[in-house]
Each structure stands twice: as C-alpha cells, then as structure tokens.
Design a protein around this motif. Sequence first.
Motif, PDB file in Angstrom:
ATOM      1  N   ILE A 148     131.771 129.727 -24.035  1.00  0.00           N
ATOM      2  CA  ILE A 148     131.838 130.193 -25.422  1.00  0.00           C
ATOM      3  C   ILE A 148     132.970 129.485 -26.160  1.00  0.00           C
ATOM      4  O   ILE A 148     134.122 129.509 -25.730  1.00  0.00           O
ATOM      5  N   THR A 164     127.925 124.616 -25.058  1.00  0.00           N
ATOM      6  CA  THR A 164     128.737 125.709 -25.592  1.00  0.00           C
ATOM      7  C   THR A 164     127.874 126.591 -26.488  1.00  0.00           C
ATOM      8  O   THR A 164     126.838 126.159 -27.002  1.00  0.00           O
ATOM      9  N   ASP A 175     131.676 140.345 -30.923  1.00  0.00           N
ATOM     10  CA  ASP A 175     132.597 139.464 -30.205  1.00  0.00           C
ATOM     11  C   ASP A 175     133.939 139.387 -30.930  1.00  0.00           C
ATOM     12  O   ASP A 175     134.967 139.081 -30.329  1.00  0.00           O
ATOM     13  N   SER A 203     128.886 132.496 -29.435  1.00  0.00           N
ATOM     14  CA  SER A 203     129.152 133.898 -29.103  1.00  0.00           C
ATOM     15  C   SER A 203     128.414 134.279 -27.830  1.00  0.00           C
ATOM     16  O   SER A 203     127.457 133.609 -27.421  1.00  0.00           O
ATOM     17  N   GLN A 204     128.852 135.373 -27.221  1.00  0.00           N
ATOM     18  CA  GLN A 204     128.152 135.899 -26.048  1.00  0.00           C
ATOM     19  C   GLN A 204     126.754 136.361 -26.430  1.00  0.00           C
ATOM     20  O   GLN A 204     125.804 136.232 -25.653  1.00  0.00           O
TER      21      GLN A 204
END
Length: 382
Positions: A190, A168, A332, A171-172
């Motif tokens: 994410i 995971t 984000d 954030s992008q």
Amino acid sequence: MKILLCVPEYPPHHVGGGGPVFHALAQEYTKLGHEVMVIYGYYPTKHGFESLKQYTEYGIQFVQVPLLPTPRFTSFLKTVLPTGPWNLSKLRNIIRDFQPEKAHLHGYGLMFINQLAKIIVDQKIPYIYTLHGAPVSADKKGGIIQKVYNLYKHTWGKFILDHASDITAVSQYTIDNFSEFHPYKDRIRIVPNGIYPEEFAKQIDYNIYDQYNVPEGSTIYLSIGRIERRKGHDKFIKMIPSLVESGVDVRYFIAGQDNGYKQVLDSLSQELGVSERIYYLGFVSGDDKLSMLQHADYVIFPSEKETFGLVTLEAMASGTTPIINNIGGFVDIVQDGKNGIIVNFSRVEEYRGLIGKNINKDVMRGTVQYYNWKKIAINYLG
C-alpha cells in the motif's frame, strides 16, 4: 535515474482526482533529482488522428497521446480507450530514445496503459504498477461491455499485473474489494495518495459562503467531487429534513462537475421540500476551494464506493471535520472520533447523534503529515 511516468490523463484535462495525483508525482520525482518523462492520454480528441505532442515544462518532458474518440453517450469510456495503432511505433521510439531505468504505470482496465505496458515489457524496463481501483461501469452496464471487460481481466489485465516488478495500491480497500487483484495480494504493497499540507494551511481572508446569503447560525455541510450516483449526495439530502427537525439550519454546498445526476438530486430535493437549502457551485479550485474548506462546518463524504478519498485529507489539512461513510478507502485514513467521524449514511438516527460534534484541528493536521507527497514519492521508489 530516468523515470517514465505513464498515466491515462494529465491536468488540465482530467475527469477525476487522478490528474492532480499524477502532476504531484511528476513534480516530486523531479525534485528528488530524477529525470522524468510523462506519457499521458489525451481524450478531448475529435477524430483520434491528431499527432503526438512533445513538449517540456518545469524540467519535465511530456508526450501527449491522442486517444480514440469516445462514442456518444459513453462518457465513462473517456480514459479507457486506446490510442490508434499508428502512434505505437512513435511511442516505441520515444521510449527507447529516453532509455528509462524505471517506469511507473497507473490505471487498471485502461487500454492505453496496456499499450504502453506492452512496449515497456518488450524493452525490458522494470515498472511499478499502481492500482487505484477497477472499472465499475462494466458490471452496471452489463451486456457486451461486461463481456469485453471479463475478457480484458483474463488477458491484458493479467499481462500487466504479471509483468510488474512492483505492484502498489492506494488503499487496503482497493486490494480487498476487487476480485481482479486477489491473486496478487501477497505482492501488493500500500502506497496512499498524498497532498501538500502547507497549501491548505494558507489562511484565506474571505468567506466564499457570504455571497450566497447564508443565514447567520446555519450549519454548512460541503461535498467536493463529481455529481454522480456513486458519490451518494442523495443520501445526505434525504437526511436534511430530519436534521432540520432537530433544530439544525442545514446548508448543503455541492462543488463539482455534473456528470448527469444533478437532475435526480433536484427532483429529490423538491420532493423533500429542501431545495432552498442546497447550493450547486460547479467546479471550484484555488483560493475559492480553500475558502470553502476552511469556512465549512463539516466536509461530508457519503460515497457508495471510493478507493481513497483525497478530499478527506484536504479537509483535515484545512482544519475542518470530515464525516465519512463507513465504506471504502476512507476508513484507511479516518479514525472515528480522533481525526474524523465515521457514520453509516443510510441511518438517519445515527447521524443525528453527531450534531455539534467536532474534532481537534491539531490532531487532523498531524494526520496529514504522513501523506506528504515527498514521502509518497520516496516510498514508491523504495
């Protein structure tokens, strides 16, 4: 389920925003009915030969592991170094005796976390691996440090990513802007960091700014975070003369530990003639922090690089408009003009156009409900 949480630091000893994140996850996993053990690195060591410390608090088992001491003038290595090899057999036994069904590891580029990953892989324990970013010091320092990090990426860094059962990122931006993670893009999902919104809804009956004799009618700008170059405080300080010319009585409060950059900011503010408009508060927590957030006009984030930006959520939950730099994990969270303001802090004229603009408090507080820690913990466990 038995969950083993492996982290590089834990409150009260933490150098950044990771400490509160790890604390919240340990609590939430426990509230969900899981049995939790936290193994964390302890960096304030004198010689590295201190013993492991095992204890239990609030129903959570903890193992404090001393890391090798940080050499002088290398504070950026505080959570990077490994524990001594003499501790590894003890850790193997502790983990084997606990018999976790799942582990959750945090921290890329941190040797202690890789040591734990090797033990976990050897014991065939599936693990979630959460990416909060990658070290930025290596490229800045260059030389031998950069060479060591490049070696790490192709050995230990690859090992911990290859063996994770679930990867995971917070954030992008974390996925897109660190080349180390690009080969794993299809495997990464994410899961953002979170907060407890109800804590920031508590109304504080005093205004902390009163003790600083802030002139009536001033506009209070607040930054919370360590004082270091990448946080971008200098960018906003350079904007202050222009804002003052536009009729804004700027008062800029900076709350956070000095990591050696305050002297640079002092010199800059003196050069620009705005020293009397800047206030350094040091580390602030508890009700004082809530008062700061609630009574500021804006909470600003001029950072050059930020993989998430937890204080952005705290500002929203407090009902105070966040103004973020158009970079990093901030975007984000923030939708420009809806739950915050996005600007380019390198363009003074762009910022001047936002004078007096505010965002609806109910919209901001609605946003943070998505980032409730209980939801985040459930999301991690799938």
